[in-house]
Enzyme design. Structure first.
Site, PDB file in Angstrom:
ATOM      1  N   ASP A 290      -2.463   7.749   4.148  1.00 63.75           N
ATOM      2  CA  ASP A 290      -1.632   7.740   3.988  1.00 63.75           C
ATOM      3  C   ASP A 290      -0.608   8.686   3.591  1.00 63.75           C
ATOM      4  O   ASP A 290      -0.772   9.512   3.123  1.00 63.75           O
ATOM      5  CB  ASP A 290      -1.241   6.733   3.791  1.00 63.75           C
ATOM      6  CG  ASP A 290      -0.709   5.838   4.301  1.00 63.75           C
ATOM      7  OD1 ASP A 290       0.010   5.925   4.834  1.00 63.75           O
ATOM      8  OD2 ASP A 290      -0.160   4.095   3.306  1.00 63.75           O
TER       9      ASP A 290
HETATM   10  C1  NOJ Z   1       2.470   4.702   5.092  1.00 64.57           C
HETATM   11  C2  NOJ Z   1       2.184   3.043   5.692  1.00 64.57           C
HETATM   12  O1  NOJ Z   1       1.142   2.904   3.821  1.00 64.57           O
HETATM   13  C3  NOJ Z   1       0.754   3.190   6.513  1.00 64.57           C
HETATM   14  O2  NOJ Z   1       0.394   2.029   6.681  1.00 64.57           O
HETATM   15  C4  NOJ Z   1       2.093   3.305   7.604  1.00 64.57           C
HETATM   16  O3  NOJ Z   1       0.675   3.814   8.722  1.00 64.57           O
HETATM   17  C5  NOJ Z   1       2.547   5.359   7.260  1.00 64.57           C
HETATM   18  N1  NOJ Z   1       2.900   5.070   6.582  1.00 64.57           N
HETATM   19  C6  NOJ Z   1       3.253   6.023   9.085  1.00 64.57           C
HETATM   20  O4  NOJ Z   1       4.459   5.053   9.253  1.00 64.57           O
END
Ligand code: NOJ
Length: 744
Positions: A290
Site C-alpha cells: 500500500d
Molecule cells: C491507499 C489505500 O489504502 C489503498 O486502498 C489505495 O489503493 C492506495 N492508497 C492507492 O490509492
C-alpha cells in the site's frame, strides 16, 4: 561497434515481442510464460529490474502523500515500470509511448487506479452493493467497471477490497462487503471474476488486486491505520476467507496492508506474505505495497531507517513498492553489499513481468489506449442501466410502519435536507473518474417522477454544523405537504480512507430538524446516505419509514425514487450489524456464547450492558420488503451427516403480502461443542428468490462437512463430530431452527 549495439537492441525488442504473439495464456502456471519472462529478464540490467519493482503516482489524482517525483523522466530511464492515478486513453497512451519507444528495453507500463465501484459510471459503494447479496449483479458491476477502466487506459484496479470488519467507526467499511466471511468470500470471488473476466488478455479485462493483506479491517478502536491485534485462529477462520476466495478466483496481484499483525507490519511480515499468502494460499501473482507502507515501517518502529524497511519488505515477499521510492533508492546498493540476492530481485521482477505478459501488454502495449473505444464504452446506456439495477438491489428498507411506503404518485411531498439536493455525495468515496455534474440528485428525480408542482423543497440544515436558521422554512414547507421525505446522513468524505468516527450518529443538527418535523404529525420517510452502519436509535423513533440508500452511485437517485414510489420492491439485506449506540461496537452476529450468556436467569452476573440491550438495532441479514414472507419449518434430508456425504435442508417460503417481491433466504449453523469455542451462528448459504403474490417456493441448502471446518485446538483445519444447530430465515435473528449430527 555502433552497428553491433543497434543489432542488439533490435534483438532485444524481438525477444520481447516474439512471445507476446501468443499472449492469451490464461494460466499463471503455464511453463511457456516462464520462458518468455526469462527471455526478457536476461536482457535486463539491475537498474531496469528494480525499475519494474517501482510504482509511482502521476500528478493527476492524489490518494496519499505526494513525493513529487518526475515520473515521466523515471519511465524514460527505465526506473519506473508502473504508474497509478493516471487515466484517459490519451494520457496513458502518452506515458506508454515513452515506456515503449523511449526506454531502452521498451517494457510496457502497468496503469493502476482505484476503480473501486466504477470508473465513470459509478455503482453504489461496495458495502451498499454487498447488501444486494446478488453475486451476478456484483460481478456485472465489476465487469462494467473493468470495461470502462480498460477503455480509459487502465489495466489494473486496486480492488476488490475484501477486508472483513465488525467496526463501523472505521470509515473503510464502506469499501468492503461487510462483516461476514462466507458472504465476503463469495463477493470477493465475484468481483475478481468481474474485473479479470475469463482471460486477463481480453481487452475488456483488467488486473484485480485483492487488498489489504491482511486483517486491515480490524484496527483497534476503529481508527484507520491503527494496530491490529487478534489471535491467529480468529484471523484464519474469520478474516482470511475472502482473501483466499479472491486468490482462488485468479487475482494476480495482492496489496499488503498498512497495519501491523502480531507485532509485525503487514508489509514486512514473512508470516503473512510468504507463509500464508504464497505457501498456504498458493498465490502466484505479485505483491504491491500500500501507499508508502514500506517507509512507514520506520514509524511503526521495526526498522531504524527506510533502507532497513526496504530489506524487511523484500524479504517478507513484497514485489513492488507503491510510491515509497525505497526500492528505487536502496535496493541496488543492498545487492552490491550482499544484503539481498539477485535471485530475490529476479523473483519479484519475474512475477511482475508474468502479469504484463498475461495482460497481453507485450503484444499490444496500447490495447487500453483507444480513444474511440473510450468514447463508446464510458457512460454507455448499458452501463448506466447496470448501475441502476445494482443500485436498486442495494437499498435496504429498515422500517415501514403503516405502509408509509411506497408513496402514491401525485401526493404533495416535502423534500427536506441538504443531501436531497446533493449530487456529489451520491457517488461516495473513491469515485474514480465519476462526475457529479452529469447526474441527478434525489430531489431532481423525485420531481421528475412526481411532478415538479407536487414537490416542495427546503434544505432545512446542512449535513454538518449547527446552523438552525433554515428550520422555520423547512417546517413551513413540510406543513403544506401530505408526506415528508427527509434525506439525511453523512458527507461522502466521511467514510472511506482516513475517515474514522467516534460518534456514529447522523452528524450536525439533521436529527434535531427531524425532531421538529415530527411535531407536525405527518408521515415521515427518512432516506439515508452514509458509508457505514450508523446509530439510528433516534431516527428509528421518529421516522415512520427508513430507507438505507448508502451512497448509491450515478444512477442512485433514480433507484431511490423508484423504490420510494414502489416501482421496485426493495430486497436488500444488511451485511453489517447496525448497533444501538457506539458503545456496543464491535458488534456482529457471529459472536461467541461466553460462559455467562445474557439468557441466564441471574439478573446481574452475566454478559450484558446495564444501560442498553445486547442486541443490535438492526441485525445482520435484515431488510424489509413491501410484501411479507412466511417460512415453513425446516425439513432435513437426514439428521446424520457422514464424512464425504451431504444433507439437504429445505424450507418453503411464501409471499403472504400484497405485491410481488424478492427475498434473500439465509442458512446458518452452530457447532454446539468444539475443542475451541464456536460462534453462535455462522452463515453457510443464501439464495435470493422472487415470489409473486401468494406464490411459494422450496429453497434448499446443501450442507457438506467442509462447510463446518475450522481451526481446531491444535490449529489443524477440519471438522469435529458432534451436534449442530441449523437455522433458516430472512435475517440472522428471525429464524426457524433444527439440528443434525456430524459423525466421523
Ligand atoms: C491507499 C489505500 O489504502 C489503498 O486502498 C489505495 O489503493 C492506495 N492508497 C492507492 O490509492
Amino acid at each position: 561497434m555502433i552497428m553491433k549495439k543497434i543489432m542488439l537492441l533490435t534483438l532485444t525488442v524481438a525477444a520481447i515481442l516474439l512471445p507476446a504473439c501468443q499472449s492469451s495464456i490464461k494460466n499463471a502456471n503455464d511453463r511457456r510464460l516462464d520462458a518468455r519472462v526469462d527471455s526478457v529478464l536476461k536482457l535486463m540490467t539491475i537498474d531496469e529490474k528494480i525499475g519494474q519493482m517501482v510504482l509511482y503516482s502521476s500528478d493527476w489524482d492524489v490518494t496519499g502523500p505526494s513525493l513529487n517525483k518526475n515520473y515521466i523522466d523515471e519511465i524514460r530511464k527505465g526506473n519506473c515500470g508502473n504508474i497509478f492515478n493516471a487515466y484517459t486513453a490519451a494520457y496513458t497512451r502518452k506515458l506508454q509511448k515513452i515506456a515503449v519507444e523511449e526506454s531502452r528495453l521498451k517494457i510496457p507500463l502497468l496503469f493502476g487506479y482505484d476503480v473501486i465501484h466504477g470508473q465513470k459510471t459509478i455503482f453504489p459503494i461496495s458495502l451498499g452493493e454487498s447488501c444486494s447479496w446478488d453475486l451476478a449483479a456484483i460481478e456485472k458491476s465489476a465487469r462494467v467497471s473493468a470495461a470502462e477502466a480498460a477503455a480509459s487506459g487502465i489495466n489494473w484496479t486496486f480492488a476488490p477490497m475484501v477486508d472483513i470488519s465488525v467496526d463501523p467507526r472505521w470509515g473503510r467499511v464502506s469499501e468492503g462487503a461487510g462483516e461476514d466471511p462466507f458472504l465476503g468470500a463469495k463477493i470477493a470471488a465475484a468481483r475478481v471474476h468481474g474485473f479479470q473476466g475469463n482471460n486477463l488478455a481480453d481487452s475488456l479485462s483488467i488486473l484485480a488486486c485483492v487488498k489489504h493483506f491482511a486483517a486491515y479491517g480490524a484496527p483497534l478502536a476503529g481508527r484507520d491505520y491503527n494496530t491490529v491485534d487478534m489471535s491467529k485462529r480468529q484471523f484464519l477462520d474469520m478474516y482470511l476467507p475472502p482473501y483466499k476466495a479472491g486468490i482462488d478466483a485468479g487475482a494476480m496481484s495482492v496489496m499488503s496492508a498498512f497495519n501491523e499483525f502480531d507485532g509485525v507490519p503487514a508489509t514486512g511480515s514473512q508470516y503473512l506474505l510468504t507463509d500464508v499468502l504464497r505457501k498456504q494460499l498458493g498465490f502466484k501473482g505479485f505483491v504491491v505495497t500500500d501507499y508508502t507502507s514500506i517507509n512507514e515501517m520506520v514509524n511503526h518502529g521495526v526498522a531504524a531507517n527506510e533502507a532497513d524497511a526496504g530489506l524487511l519488505a523484500i524479504k517478507a515477499g513484497v514485489d513492488m513498492d507503491m510510491q515509497g521510492g525505497v526500492y528505487a533508492k536502496y535496493l541496488k546498493n543492498q545487492l552490491e553489499k550482499g544484503l539481498v540476492s539477485e535471485k530475490m530481485i529476479d523473483e519479484s521482477v519475474r512475477r511482475i513481468l508474468k502479469v504484463k505478459f498475461m495482460l497481453g501488454l507485450f503484444d499490444d502495449p496500447y490495447k487500453y489506449c483507444n480513444e474511440a473505444r473510450e468514447k463508446r464504452e464510458v457512460y454507455s446506456a448499458a452501463h448506466l442501466q447496470a448501475a441502476l439495477d445494482v443500485a436498486k438491489k442495494s437499498l435496504v428498507l429498515l422500517k415501514n410502519n403503516d405502509q408509509t411506503l411506497p408513496l402514491n404518485k401525485g401526493q404533495k411531498l416535502a423534500v427536506i435536507g441538504e443531501l436531497a439536493n446533493s449530487k456529489r455525495d451520491l457517488l461516495g468515496s473513491w469515485k474514480a473518474a465519476g462526475e457529479w455534474n452529469d447526474i441527478n440528485s434525489i430531489l431532481d428525480e423525485i420531481k421528475i417522477y412526481n411532478g415538479t408542482t407536487k414537490v416542495l423543497y427546503a434544505e432545512g440544515c446542512k449535513k454538518m454544523g449547527n446552523d438552525r436558521s433554515g428550520f422555520p422554512l423547512a417546517l413551513s414547507v413540510a406543513k403544506q405537504a401530505d408526506k415528508i421525505i427527509m434525506v439525511m446522513g453523512e458527507d461522502a468524505g466521511w467514510s472511506g480512507e482516513a475517515a474514522s468516527r467516534t460518534d456514529i450518529r447522523v452528524p450536525g443538527v439533521q436529527t434535531e430538524l427531524l425532531e421538529k418535523l415530527k411535531t407536525l404529525h405527518k408521515p415521515i420517510v427518512v432516506v439515508l446516505m452514509n458509508g457505514r452502519p450508523l446509530d439510528l436509535s433516534r431516527e428509528n423513533d421518529l421516522a415512520d419509514a427508513i430507507l438505507e440508500a448508502w451512497f448509491p452511485g450515478s444512477m442512485g437517485a433514480k433507484a431511490v425514487t423508484q423504490v420510494l414510489f414502489g416501482n421496485y420492491n426493495p430486497s436488500g439485506k444488511l451485511t453489517m450489524t447496525f448497533p444501538r449506540n457506539v458503545g456496543q461496537i464491535p458488534i456482529f452476529y457471529y459472536e461467541k456464547n461466553t460462559g455467562r450468556p445474557i439468557y441466564l436467569p441471574d439478573p446481574k452476573y452475566k454478559s450484558r450492558y446495564i444501560d442498553c440491550p445486547n442486541d443490535p438495532l438492526f441485525p445482520f441479514g435484515y431488510g424489509l420488503s413491501y410484501t411479507t414472507f412466511a417460512y415453513s419449518e425446516i425439513k432435513l434430508s437426514n439428521h446424520i451427516l457422514s464424512p464425504d456425504d451431504s444433507i439437504t435442508a429445505s424450507v418453503n417460503v411464501t409471499n403472504t403480502g400484497t405485491c410481488d417481491g424478492e427475498e434473500i433466504v439465509q442458512c446458518y449453523v452452530r457447532d454446539l461443542v468444539g475443542s475451541v469455542t464456536r460462534p453462535v451462528k455462522e452463515l453457510k448459504g443464501f439464495e435470493k428468490i422472487a415470489l409473486k403474490v401468494g406464490e411459494s417456493k422450496v429453497v434448499k441448502f446443501t450442507i457438506t462437512p467442509d462447510l463446518l471446518a475450522f481451526h481446531r485446538l491444535d490449529m489443524t483445519y477440519g471438522t469435529e463430530p458432534g451436534d449442530f444447530k441449523l437455522f433458516i430465515g430472512g435475517n440472522s435473528r428471525d429464524v426457524k431452527e433444527t439440528g443434525f449430527k456430524l459423525v466421523q
